[in-house]
Design a protein around this motif. Structure first.
Motif, PDB file in Angstrom:
ATOM      1  N   GLY A  59       0.790  -1.220   0.000  1.00  0.00           N
ATOM      2  CA  GLY A  59       0.000   0.000   0.000  1.00  0.00           C
ATOM      3  C   GLY A  59       0.821   1.269   0.000  1.00  0.00           C
ATOM      4  O   GLY A  59       0.332   2.326   0.406  1.00  0.00           O
ATOM      5  N   GLY A  60       2.077   1.183  -0.450  1.00  0.00           N
ATOM      6  CA  GLY A  60       2.916   2.376  -0.524  1.00  0.00           C
ATOM      7  C   GLY A  60       3.761   2.623   0.699  1.00  0.00           C
ATOM      8  O   GLY A  60       4.456   3.633   0.770  1.00  0.00           O
ATOM      9  N   THR A  61       3.726   1.715   1.666  1.00  0.00           N
ATOM     10  CA  THR A  61       4.500   1.929   2.896  1.00  0.00           C
ATOM     11  C   THR A  61       5.971   1.562   2.730  1.00  0.00           C
ATOM     12  O   THR A  61       6.808   2.013   3.507  1.00  0.00           O
ATOM     13  CB  THR A  61       3.913   1.105   4.060  1.00  0.00           C
ATOM     14  N   ARG A  62       6.280   0.717   1.737  1.00  0.00           N
ATOM     15  CA  ARG A  62       7.664   0.309   1.530  1.00  0.00           C
ATOM     16  C   ARG A  62       7.953   0.135   0.041  1.00  0.00           C
ATOM     17  O   ARG A  62       7.039   0.132  -0.794  1.00  0.00           O
ATOM     18  CB  ARG A  62       7.974  -0.999   2.272  1.00  0.00           C
ATOM     19  N   LEU A  63       9.233  -0.022  -0.271  1.00  0.00           N
ATOM     20  CA  LEU A  63       9.692  -0.320  -1.620  1.00  0.00           C
ATOM     21  C   LEU A  63      10.362  -1.685  -1.610  1.00  0.00           C
ATOM     22  O   LEU A  63      10.897  -2.124  -0.594  1.00  0.00           O
ATOM     23  CB  LEU A  63      10.693   0.726  -2.114  1.00  0.00           C
ATOM     24  N   ARG A  64      10.326  -2.355  -2.754  1.00  0.00           N
ATOM     25  CA  ARG A  64      11.048  -3.617  -2.918  1.00  0.00           C
ATOM     26  C   ARG A  64      11.900  -3.536  -4.173  1.00  0.00           C
ATOM     27  O   ARG A  64      11.426  -3.136  -5.233  1.00  0.00           O
ATOM     28  CB  ARG A  64      10.082  -4.789  -3.042  1.00  0.00           C
ATOM     29  N   LEU A  65      13.172  -3.900  -4.035  1.00  0.00           N
ATOM     30  CA  LEU A  65      14.087  -3.915  -5.169  1.00  0.00           C
ATOM     31  C   LEU A  65      14.384  -5.365  -5.520  1.00  0.00           C
ATOM     32  O   LEU A  65      14.852  -6.133  -4.674  1.00  0.00           O
ATOM     33  CB  LEU A  65      15.385  -3.171  -4.831  1.00  0.00           C
ATOM     34  N   ASP A  66      14.114  -5.745  -6.767  1.00  0.00           N
ATOM     35  CA  ASP A  66      14.417  -7.079  -7.280  1.00  0.00           C
ATOM     36  C   ASP A  66      15.630  -6.962  -8.191  1.00  0.00           C
ATOM     37  O   ASP A  66      15.593  -6.260  -9.220  1.00  0.00           O
ATOM     38  CB  ASP A  66      13.223  -7.648  -8.059  1.00  0.00           C
ATOM     39  N   ASN A  67      16.713  -7.628  -7.818  1.00  0.00           N
ATOM     40  CA  ASN A  67      17.987  -7.465  -8.513  1.00  0.00           C
ATOM     41  C   ASN A  67      18.327  -8.717  -9.318  1.00  0.00           C
ATOM     42  O   ASN A  67      18.728  -9.740  -8.762  1.00  0.00           O
ATOM     43  CB  ASN A  67      19.094  -7.172  -7.497  1.00  0.00           C
ATOM     44  N   HIS A  68      18.174  -8.616 -10.623  1.00  0.00           N
ATOM     45  CA  HIS A  68      18.593  -9.684 -11.536  1.00  0.00           C
ATOM     46  C   HIS A  68      19.564  -9.115 -12.561  1.00  0.00           C
ATOM     47  O   HIS A  68      19.538  -9.477 -13.743  1.00  0.00           O
ATOM     48  CB  HIS A  68      17.372 -10.301 -12.225  1.00  0.00           C
ATOM     49  N   THR A  69      20.418  -8.223 -12.099  1.00  0.00           N
ATOM     50  CA  THR A  69      21.371  -7.546 -12.993  1.00  0.00           C
ATOM     51  C   THR A  69      22.698  -8.273 -13.105  1.00  0.00           C
ATOM     52  O   THR A  69      23.464  -7.998 -14.022  1.00  0.00           O
ATOM     53  CB  THR A  69      21.643  -6.126 -12.494  1.00  0.00           C
ATOM     54  N   GLY A  70      23.010  -9.146 -12.158  1.00  0.00           N
ATOM     55  CA  GLY A  70      24.308  -9.811 -12.159  1.00  0.00           C
ATOM     56  C   GLY A  70      25.356  -9.121 -11.311  1.00  0.00           C
ATOM     57  O   GLY A  70      26.460  -9.646 -11.132  1.00  0.00           O
ATOM     58  N   VAL A  71      25.028  -7.940 -10.762  1.00  0.00           N
ATOM     59  CA  VAL A  71      25.944  -7.224  -9.873  1.00  0.00           C
ATOM     60  C   VAL A  71      25.164  -6.749  -8.650  1.00  0.00           C
ATOM     61  O   VAL A  71      23.932  -6.732  -8.647  1.00  0.00           O
ATOM     62  CB  VAL A  71      26.599  -6.005 -10.585  1.00  0.00           C
ATOM     63  N   THR A  72      25.905  -6.354  -7.612  1.00  0.00           N
ATOM     64  CA  THR A  72      25.256  -5.841  -6.405  1.00  0.00           C
ATOM     65  C   THR A  72      24.688  -4.449  -6.658  1.00  0.00           C
ATOM     66  O   THR A  72      25.301  -3.623  -7.346  1.00  0.00           O
ATOM     67  CB  THR A  72      26.264  -5.784  -5.247  1.00  0.00           C
ATOM     68  N   VAL A 197       2.424  -7.399  -4.211  1.00  0.00           N
ATOM     69  CA  VAL A 197       2.910  -6.240  -3.457  1.00  0.00           C
ATOM     70  C   VAL A 197       3.332  -6.639  -2.047  1.00  0.00           C
ATOM     71  O   VAL A 197       3.194  -5.880  -1.096  1.00  0.00           O
ATOM     72  CB  VAL A 197       1.849  -5.118  -3.414  1.00  0.00           C
ATOM     73  N   LEU A 198       3.864  -7.854  -1.917  1.00  0.00           N
ATOM     74  CA  LEU A 198       4.444  -8.293  -0.663  1.00  0.00           C
ATOM     75  C   LEU A 198       5.952  -8.020  -0.676  1.00  0.00           C
ATOM     76  O   LEU A 198       6.500  -7.543  -1.673  1.00  0.00           O
ATOM     77  CB  LEU A 198       4.154  -9.777  -0.439  1.00  0.00           C
ATOM     78  N   ASP A 199       6.614  -8.341   0.429  1.00  0.00           N
ATOM     79  CA  ASP A 199       8.047  -8.034   0.512  1.00  0.00           C
ATOM     80  C   ASP A 199       8.920  -9.076  -0.174  1.00  0.00           C
ATOM     81  O   ASP A 199      10.140  -8.993  -0.114  1.00  0.00           O
ATOM     82  CB  ASP A 199       8.480  -7.874   1.974  1.00  0.00           C
ATOM     83  N   ARG A 200       8.294 -10.055  -0.834  1.00  0.00           N
ATOM     84  CA  ARG A 200       9.022 -11.028  -1.637  1.00  0.00           C
ATOM     85  C   ARG A 200       8.419 -11.061  -3.029  1.00  0.00           C
ATOM     86  O   ARG A 200       7.210 -10.901  -3.197  1.00  0.00           O
ATOM     87  CB  ARG A 200       8.931 -12.423  -1.015  1.00  0.00           C
ATOM     88  N   PRO A 201       9.226 -11.290  -4.063  1.00  0.00           N
ATOM     89  CA  PRO A 201       8.673 -11.385  -5.419  1.00  0.00           C
ATOM     90  C   PRO A 201       7.661 -12.515  -5.513  1.00  0.00           C
ATOM     91  O   PRO A 201       7.786 -13.547  -4.838  1.00  0.00           O
ATOM     92  CB  PRO A 201       9.911 -11.668  -6.290  1.00  0.00           C
ATOM     93  N   ALA A 202       6.651 -12.324  -6.337  1.00  0.00           N
ATOM     94  CA  ALA A 202       5.601 -13.324  -6.477  1.00  0.00           C
ATOM     95  C   ALA A 202       6.157 -14.624  -7.037  1.00  0.00           C
ATOM     96  O   ALA A 202       6.997 -14.623  -7.945  1.00  0.00           O
ATOM     97  CB  ALA A 202       4.490 -12.793  -7.379  1.00  0.00           C
ATOM     98  N   SER A 203       5.710 -15.716  -6.478  1.00  0.00           N
ATOM     99  CA  SER A 203       6.066 -17.058  -6.929  1.00  0.00           C
ATOM    100  C   SER A 203       4.939 -17.984  -6.496  1.00  0.00           C
ATOM    101  O   SER A 203       4.008 -17.571  -5.782  1.00  0.00           O
ATOM    102  CB  SER A 203       7.401 -17.510  -6.322  1.00  0.00           C
ATOM    103  N   VAL A 204       5.024 -19.235  -6.910  1.00  0.00           N
ATOM    104  CA  VAL A 204       3.990 -20.184  -6.506  1.00  0.00           C
ATOM    105  C   VAL A 204       3.936 -20.298  -4.986  1.00  0.00           C
ATOM    106  O   VAL A 204       2.864 -20.285  -4.369  1.00  0.00           O
ATOM    107  CB  VAL A 204       4.245 -21.565  -7.146  1.00  0.00           C
ATOM    108  N   GLY A 205       5.102 -20.379  -4.350  1.00  0.00           N
ATOM    109  CA  GLY A 205       5.144 -20.488  -2.896  1.00  0.00           C
ATOM    110  C   GLY A 205       4.576 -19.268  -2.203  1.00  0.00           C
ATOM    111  O   GLY A 205       3.862 -19.396  -1.200  1.00  0.00           O
ATOM    112  N   VAL A 206       4.899 -18.081  -2.726  1.00  0.00           N
ATOM    113  CA  VAL A 206       4.392 -16.847  -2.124  1.00  0.00           C
ATOM    114  C   VAL A 206       2.874 -16.767  -2.273  1.00  0.00           C
ATOM    115  O   VAL A 206       2.163 -16.378  -1.336  1.00  0.00           O
ATOM    116  CB  VAL A 206       5.068 -15.621  -2.766  1.00  0.00           C
TER     117      VAL A 206
END
Length: 313
Positions: A59-72, A197-206
């Motif tokens: 709901g806009g209270t936090r941000l999530r960064l998903d990093n699949h770039t290959g670097v930190t 919009v949870l703190d983990r990327p969507a997946s079957v488990g999530v």
């Protein structure tokens, strides 16, 4: 009352109390802070970096960064500020945080229109800036949403009452199976949208974790539809069980009829529509189960007539 009917009645009663004992499976944010009247949105990442995604969550209270770039990727703090919650995100992982640059939003849009924000990142050794702004969605009109929910319940019950009266071989019984598909499908869509919009990327488990005990209603719904189409006497009661559980685990989300911002990854009105179908249709299926069970109950025994003297003679 036969064993099948007693089993159906017991299942309906168990489903009434099971979610209350286990806790309602709240797909919306899992205990995060309640959304306010506005929500940030990401407009652009400059320069664009393949594999990098910044998502507004909860709901806009936090941000999530998903990093699949290959670097930190390092989230840089505001100028002249020490590093706080800003994370370092290794390649192939995700991190969520509350960013101070998005905090303290006013209750209404500022007159000068200054709602823009930016978050600088360091992708490897490359400087990247995430640009965004904040929007204030119009509050929904609650009465129409409630009205459609009640109409869905009454319409479903009308089909269910007809099915109870005409039997499991009727067209109305097939229509009840169709409603069950809609109710379960709406609940699945409701859970998937919320899991985005949870703190983990969507997946079957999530998604399954977000659904919680609601997964049982998906299984019951599929079983109920199959039994109904096979003209089995347990078809309608099983569909009713699925609808009852779906309504119970979603009922608190009717608060979204009154909230401008929801914890949902797609359009907020789509979330409200899934709530209408799940709660309204689920209640209608529960009433359908009651109607079916009442028609299968045996008639009360006729009291024996006492013998008179003439009868003895």
């Amino acid at each position: 009352m036969g064993p099948a009917v007693r089993g159906a009645a017991g299942l309906l009663l168990a489903l009434l109390f099971l979610p209350l004992g286990a806790g309602v499976a709240a797909a919306h944010g899992g205990g995060a802070a309640a959304p306010g009247t506005s929500i940030p949105r990401v407009l652009a990442v400059e320069p664009a970096v393949p594999g990098l995604a910044l998502v507004v969550i909860e709901g806009g209270t936090r941000l999530r960064l998903d990093n699949h770039t290959g670097v930190t990727v390092a989230v840089l703090p505001p100028p002249d500020s020490p590093r706080g919650q800003e994370p370092l995100v290794p390649a192939g992982s995700s991190a969520a945080w509350a960013d101070s640059r998005l905090a303290g939003a006013p209750a209404a849009p500022p007159r000068d229109g200054t709602s823009a924000w930016l978050v600088p990142l360091l992708v490897g050794d490359q400087q990247v800036v995430v640009h965004g702004d904040r929007t204030w969605p119009a509050p929904p009109l609650a009465v129409p949403w409630w009205s459609v929910t009640v109409a869905a319940a009454l319409g479903t019950f009308s089909l269910g009452a007809a099915a109870a009266e005409r039997g499991r071989h009727s067209t109305a019984a097939t229509a009840v199976a169709g409603v069950t598909v809609l109710v379960v499908g709406a609940h699945v869509l409701h859970v998937i949208g919320s899991s985005l919009v949870l703190d983990r990327p969507a997946s079957v488990g999530v998604v399954l974790a977000a659904a919680g005990i609601g997964v049982l209603c998906w299984a019951l719904g599929g079983l109920g539809v199959a039994l109904t189409l096979a003209r089995h006497p347990m078809g309608a009661p099983t569909c009713a069980s699925a609808g009852t559980l779906a309504a119970l685990v979603t009922v608190f989300d009717v608060a979204g009829f009154h909230s401008a911002v929801l914890t949902f990854g797609w359009a907020f009105d789509l979330d409200r529509a899934t709530t209408v179908v799940t709660v309204g249709g689920g209640v209608g299926l529960f009433l359908t189960g009651c109607a079916v069970l009442s028609t299968t109950a045996p008639a009360p025994p006729v009291a024996a007539k006492p013998l008179s003297g003439n009868d003895v003679a």
